[in-house]
Design a protein around this motif. Structure first.
Motif, PDB file in Angstrom:
ATOM      1  N   VAL A 167       0.825  -1.225   0.000  1.00  0.00           N
ATOM      2  CA  VAL A 167       0.000   0.000   0.000  1.00  0.00           C
ATOM      3  C   VAL A 167       0.859   1.275   0.000  1.00  0.00           C
ATOM      4  N   PRO A 168       0.283   2.378  -0.477  1.00  0.00           N
ATOM      5  CA  PRO A 168       0.993   3.662  -0.525  1.00  0.00           C
ATOM      6  C   PRO A 168       0.726   4.518   0.719  1.00  0.00           C
ATOM      7  N   TRP A 169       1.259   5.726   0.703  1.00  0.00           N
ATOM      8  CA  TRP A 169       1.257   6.587   1.886  1.00  0.00           C
ATOM      9  C   TRP A 169       0.132   7.617   1.903  1.00  0.00           C
ATOM     10  N   LEU A 192       1.214  -7.764   5.042  1.00  0.00           N
ATOM     11  CA  LEU A 192       0.985  -6.374   4.642  1.00  0.00           C
ATOM     12  C   LEU A 192       2.309  -5.621   4.669  1.00  0.00           C
ATOM     13  N   LYS A 193       2.615  -4.934   3.550  1.00  0.00           N
ATOM     14  CA  LYS A 193       3.771  -4.028   3.554  1.00  0.00           C
ATOM     15  C   LYS A 193       3.285  -2.594   3.406  1.00  0.00           C
ATOM     16  N   PRO A 194       3.282  -1.839   4.519  1.00  0.00           N
ATOM     17  CA  PRO A 194       2.877  -0.430   4.450  1.00  0.00           C
ATOM     18  C   PRO A 194       3.934   0.392   3.721  1.00  0.00           C
ATOM     19  N   ASN A 223       6.919  -3.547   7.918  1.00  0.00           N
ATOM     20  CA  ASN A 223       7.372  -2.275   7.357  1.00  0.00           C
ATOM     21  C   ASN A 223       8.734  -2.509   6.721  1.00  0.00           C
ATOM     22  N   GLY A 224       8.951  -1.856   5.587  1.00  0.00           N
ATOM     23  CA  GLY A 224      10.227  -2.054   4.904  1.00  0.00           C
ATOM     24  C   GLY A 224      10.247  -1.281   3.613  1.00  0.00           C
ATOM     25  N   ARG A 225      11.386  -1.300   2.953  1.00  0.00           N
ATOM     26  CA  ARG A 225      11.527  -0.544   1.716  1.00  0.00           C
ATOM     27  C   ARG A 225      10.905  -1.300   0.552  1.00  0.00           C
ATOM     28  N   SER A 253       5.808  -2.966 -13.033  1.00  0.00           N
ATOM     29  CA  SER A 253       6.932  -3.861 -12.732  1.00  0.00           C
ATOM     30  C   SER A 253       6.436  -5.064 -11.928  1.00  0.00           C
ATOM     31  N   ILE A 254       5.438  -4.852 -11.069  1.00  0.00           N
ATOM     32  CA  ILE A 254       4.866  -5.970 -10.300  1.00  0.00           C
ATOM     33  C   ILE A 254       4.127  -6.932 -11.238  1.00  0.00           C
ATOM     34  N   ALA A 255       3.398  -6.373 -12.193  1.00  0.00           N
ATOM     35  CA  ALA A 255       2.674  -7.232 -13.146  1.00  0.00           C
ATOM     36  C   ALA A 255       3.660  -8.096 -13.933  1.00  0.00           C
ATOM     37  N   LEU A 267      -4.364  -4.467  -9.215  1.00  0.00           N
ATOM     38  CA  LEU A 267      -3.585  -3.229  -9.202  1.00  0.00           C
ATOM     39  C   LEU A 267      -4.507  -2.016  -9.207  1.00  0.00           C
ATOM     40  N   GLU A 268      -4.306  -1.138  -8.219  1.00  0.00           N
ATOM     41  CA  GLU A 268      -4.990   0.167  -8.204  1.00  0.00           C
ATOM     42  C   GLU A 268      -3.901   1.200  -8.427  1.00  0.00           C
ATOM     43  N   LEU A 269      -3.898   1.846  -9.585  1.00  0.00           N
ATOM     44  CA  LEU A 269      -2.744   2.663  -9.956  1.00  0.00           C
ATOM     45  C   LEU A 269      -3.114   4.148 -10.064  1.00  0.00           C
ATOM     46  N   GLY A 270      -2.397   4.853 -10.882  1.00  0.00           N
ATOM     47  CA  GLY A 270      -2.550   6.307 -10.929  1.00  0.00           C
ATOM     48  C   GLY A 270      -3.797   6.764 -11.675  1.00  0.00           C
ATOM     49  N   GLY A 271      -3.993   8.062 -11.702  1.00  0.00           N
ATOM     50  CA  GLY A 271      -5.127   8.644 -12.408  1.00  0.00           C
ATOM     51  C   GLY A 271      -4.852  10.081 -12.824  1.00  0.00           C
ATOM     52  N   PRO A 466     -17.961  -0.592  -6.078  1.00  0.00           N
ATOM     53  CA  PRO A 466     -16.719  -1.062  -6.709  1.00  0.00           C
ATOM     54  C   PRO A 466     -15.875   0.099  -7.204  1.00  0.00           C
ATOM     55  N   PHE A 467     -14.555  -0.035  -7.050  1.00  0.00           N
ATOM     56  CA  PHE A 467     -13.636   1.044  -7.387  1.00  0.00           C
ATOM     57  C   PHE A 467     -12.388   0.465  -8.050  1.00  0.00           C
ATOM     58  N   GLY A 468     -12.033   1.032  -9.204  1.00  0.00           N
ATOM     59  CA  GLY A 468     -10.821   0.576  -9.877  1.00  0.00           C
ATOM     60  C   GLY A 468     -10.757   1.185 -11.260  1.00  0.00           C
TER      61      GLY A 468
HETATM   62  P1  NAP Z   1       4.779   3.669  -5.166  1.00  0.00           P
HETATM   63  O1  NAP Z   1       6.151   4.172  -5.206  1.00  0.00           O
HETATM   64  O2  NAP Z   1       4.276   2.876  -6.282  1.00  0.00           O
HETATM   65  O3  NAP Z   1       4.685   2.867  -3.782  1.00  0.00           O
HETATM   66  C1  NAP Z   1       3.550   2.169  -3.363  1.00  0.00           C
HETATM   67  C2  NAP Z   1       3.985   1.022  -2.472  1.00  0.00           C
HETATM   68  O4  NAP Z   1       4.765   0.090  -3.218  1.00  0.00           O
HETATM   69  C3  NAP Z   1       4.870   1.440  -1.290  1.00  0.00           C
HETATM   70  O5  NAP Z   1       4.584   0.600  -0.199  1.00  0.00           O
HETATM   71  C4  NAP Z   1       6.256   1.182  -1.829  1.00  0.00           C
HETATM   72  O6  NAP Z   1       7.231   1.021  -0.832  1.00  0.00           O
HETATM   73  C5  NAP Z   1       6.043  -0.093  -2.599  1.00  0.00           C
HETATM   74  N1  NAP Z   1       7.024  -0.345  -3.649  1.00  0.00           N
HETATM   75  C6  NAP Z   1       7.822   0.545  -4.283  1.00  0.00           C
HETATM   76  N2  NAP Z   1       8.570  -0.082  -5.218  1.00  0.00           N
HETATM   77  C7  NAP Z   1       8.242  -1.394  -5.176  1.00  0.00           C
HETATM   78  C8  NAP Z   1       8.657  -2.554  -5.901  1.00  0.00           C
HETATM   79  N3  NAP Z   1       9.556  -2.483  -6.881  1.00  0.00           N
HETATM   80  N4  NAP Z   1       8.100  -3.744  -5.599  1.00  0.00           N
HETATM   81  C9  NAP Z   1       7.172  -3.830  -4.632  1.00  0.00           C
HETATM   82  N5  NAP Z   1       6.738  -2.779  -3.909  1.00  0.00           N
HETATM   83  C10 NAP Z   1       7.256  -1.567  -4.175  1.00  0.00           C
HETATM   84  O7  NAP Z   1       3.718   4.805  -5.014  1.00  0.00           O
HETATM   85  P2  NAP Z   1       3.793   6.058  -4.070  1.00  0.00           P
HETATM   86  O8  NAP Z   1       4.688   7.056  -4.682  1.00  0.00           O
HETATM   87  O9  NAP Z   1       4.062   5.625  -2.710  1.00  0.00           O
HETATM   88  O10 NAP Z   1       2.264   6.550  -4.155  1.00  0.00           O
HETATM   89  C11 NAP Z   1       1.838   7.466  -5.091  1.00  0.00           C
HETATM   90  C12 NAP Z   1       1.225   6.776  -6.285  1.00  0.00           C
HETATM   91  O11 NAP Z   1       0.236   5.827  -5.895  1.00  0.00           O
HETATM   92  C13 NAP Z   1       0.509   7.736  -7.199  1.00  0.00           C
HETATM   93  O12 NAP Z   1       0.928   7.550  -8.520  1.00  0.00           O
HETATM   94  C14 NAP Z   1      -0.969   7.388  -7.066  1.00  0.00           C
HETATM   95  O13 NAP Z   1      -1.760   7.606  -8.150  1.00  0.00           O
HETATM   96  C15 NAP Z   1      -0.943   5.971  -6.696  1.00  0.00           C
HETATM   97  N6  NAP Z   1      -2.123   5.644  -5.896  1.00  0.00           N
HETATM   98  C16 NAP Z   1      -3.147   4.980  -6.488  1.00  0.00           C
HETATM   99  C17 NAP Z   1      -4.288   4.683  -5.787  1.00  0.00           C
HETATM  100  C18 NAP Z   1      -5.425   3.925  -6.398  1.00  0.00           C
HETATM  101  O14 NAP Z   1      -6.308   3.479  -5.688  1.00  0.00           O
HETATM  102  N7  NAP Z   1      -5.474   3.740  -7.677  1.00  0.00           N
HETATM  103  C19 NAP Z   1      -4.384   5.060  -4.447  1.00  0.00           C
HETATM  104  C20 NAP Z   1      -3.334   5.745  -3.879  1.00  0.00           C
HETATM  105  C21 NAP Z   1      -2.204   6.020  -4.612  1.00  0.00           C
HETATM  106  P3  NAP Z   1       8.048   2.320  -0.311  1.00  0.00           P
HETATM  107  O15 NAP Z   1       7.124   3.081   0.523  1.00  0.00           O
HETATM  108  O16 NAP Z   1       9.168   1.779   0.463  1.00  0.00           O
HETATM  109  O17 NAP Z   1       8.505   3.038  -1.541  1.00  0.00           O
END
Ligand code: NAP
Ligand code: MG
Length: 497
Positions: A167-169, A192-194, A223-225, A253-255, A267-271, A466-468
């Protein structure tokens, strides 16, 4: 830390340490590593937290695998639902602590954090209901089996197994809960990896999960990188599925990694969601509604409506109203009750957003409000509006994840042309349409290629909806019944009797 008052319980938690949760035990990372979480409104240290690496992920996955084969598997569905409801009550009983931790770690205003914590409790109640309703179907056995005699065919719904949740921050607790509730309801066990930027509330949630009575190892929190713990979780052979929310780049990259083992992945990604304002829109609602479509959560919001298409007839009044709204938003610490907008998550993010703003200023767009350098402490960016943008500009094409709006006028009443503007993006997560005309509303909604569209409001999310995303906004739908299907396999069984 801030001088603003915090609950003694929050103070005690901040002083108490933030370990990993593996197999029901709170432990330090095996390599003894830790990192520090900072208050984004002040830049000051909040707390150190333990960092897990690949070997901690191994231990957490082993614990989840063993729990998957243990008593958890044999729990009756009503007992599983009872645990989910007990966790909802635990969240409610600790609502102020969780909300304050979210404010301190993420920067969001307290009132919003309190609402989000309430929604988190509701997610566990909601999915408790689905846990009690897991059911398969019966259908006709194949003809060649029936030719041999009586037969029976039915389906079973089974949990996919050990699931990795990443999950993201931007809404840390909510992101964790919206994956935990359906995966646990389905009967999975999880790791869970926050996000590194916001590690704190998940550790408290881990304690509440234990207190609710979940068996050890059902939920593990590391928790971790991302590049270390995240990649190890994605690559782990005993993880059956990854559920990820974050950037499109990491999602891709995960896909790719999951394709190697055919691990399930959602995957829930950007917008970069479109907002279309028609000339008959009620501006008294559209002005604050469209402004908040962009500025909610400081724009750090995947469903943010950041590409605004406004009909020429209401273009200037809409801009003027939104500029006044933006200028009235009080920026400050989330614990200050006057605050309407908090800081961005980090200096890095602040610089990144200011880079987009510099780009906008160097383009032919008109800066309507905001865009100034912040000279105080904290990672603040003032709400910023650019008008007269065109679709080739970087501020229109790329997800900024900050309080930056890009507005352009349209004159046509051809809905196909308007939809072509709205759909001119690699993303397709959210969007909204502002009009009093039902026919225009429905016909525009049907033309927008997004997973989630609202009319006269924006980002109407809830546990049951539903959301995605379409296109590069992701795979799968979270929330609602579909959100639980992500964590279930269907097994078809035929018996020749
Ligand atoms: P991110 O860099 O993709 O990080 C998200 C999570 O993935 C963090 O826990 C991160 O760990 C981890 N991560 C990073 N690189 C990884 C890898 N190679 N393999 C596995 N896990 C990895 O995203 P962010 O910058 O934190 O968040 C902002 C982005 O998230 C925005 O683009 C936003 O649109 C998107 N987002 C989408 C939604 C949605 O529902 N669609 C909701 C919220 C956010 P670290 O914290 O250690 O980097
Ligand atoms: Mg922090």
């Amino acid at each position: 830390m801030t001088n603003l008052p915090i609950d003694p319980a929050t103070r005690a938690v901040l002083d108490g340490g933030f370990p990993l949760l593996i197999g029901g035990q709170f432990v330090s990372g095996s390599a003894g590593q830790s990192a520090t979480s900072f208050d984004p409104a002040t830049g000051e240290k909040l707390a150190d937290f333990d960092l897990g690496d690949a070997s901690d992920i191994d231990a957490a996955v082993a614990a989840a695998k063993s729990a998957f084969g243990g008593p958890w598997r044999k729990l009756q569905l009503n007992e599983r639902a009872r645990l989910l409801r007990a966790l909802a009550r635990g969240i409610e009983a600790n609502a102020q602590l969780l909300a304050e931790l979210e404010v301190l770690d993420n920067g969001m205003p307290l009132m919003l954090a309190q609402m989000i914590v309430g929604n988190c409790a509701q997610l566990f109640d909601y999915y408790a209901g689905w846990a009690e309703r897991i059911e398969g179907t019966t259908t006709e056995p194949p003809p060649h089996v029936q030719e041999q005699g009586e037969a029976l065919t039915y389906t079973l719904k089974e949990p996919v197994g050990v699931v990795g949740l990443i999950v993201p921050w931007n809404v840390p607790l909510s992101m964790a809960c919206l994956k935990l509730a359906p995966s646990l309801a389905a009967g999975c066990t999880v790791v869970l990896k926050p996000a590194e930027e916001t590690p704190l509330s998940a550790v408290v949630l881990g304690r509440l999960i234990g207190e609710a009575g979940f068996p050890d190892g059902v939920v593990n929190i590391v928790n971790g990188r991302g590049e270390e713990a995240g990649t190890a979780l994605v690559a782990h052979p005993d993880v059956a599925k990854i559920s990820f929310t974050g950037s499109t780049a990491v999602g891709k990259s995960i896909a790719r990694e999951c394709a190697g083992s055919m691990k399930k992945v959602s995957l829930e990604l950007g917008g970069k969601s479109p907002v279309v304002v028609f000339p008959d829109a009620d501006l008294s609602k559209a002005v604050p509604g469209v402004a908040m479509a962009t500025f909610f959560l400081q724009g750090q919001n995947c469903m943010a409506g950041t590409r605004i298409f406004a009909h020429r007839d209401i273009y200037e009044p809409l801009l003027e109203g939104m500029a006044a709204f933006a200028e009235n938003m009080k920026l400050g610490h989330g614990l200050d009750p006057e605050t309407m907008q908090g800081p961005l998550i980090s200096k890095r993010q602040q610089e990144r957003v200011m880079g987009f703003i510099a780009d906008g200023k160097n383009s032919d767009a008109r800066l309507v409000t905001g865009g100034t350098e912040w000279d105080g402490k904290g990672n603040f960016v003032s709400p910023t509006i650019f008008a007269d943008v065109d679709p080739s500009m970087r501020i229109v094409r790329e997800e900024i994840f900050g309080p930056v709006m890009a507005v352009q006028p349209f004159e046509t009443d051809d809905l196909d042309e308007i939809a072509a503007l709205a759909n001119d993006s690699p993303y397709g997560l959210s969007g909204s349409v502002w009009t009093r005309d039902l026919s225009i509303a429905h016909r525009t909604v049907s033309r927008i290629r997004s997973g989630h569209v609202s009319v006269n409001c924006h980002g109407a999310v809830a546990a049951n909806i539903p959301f995605g995303g379409y296109r590069e906004s992701g795979w799968g739908r979270e929330f609602g019944r579909e959100g639980m299907e992500l964590y279930l396999e269907t097994k078809a069984v035929t018996l020749a009797l």
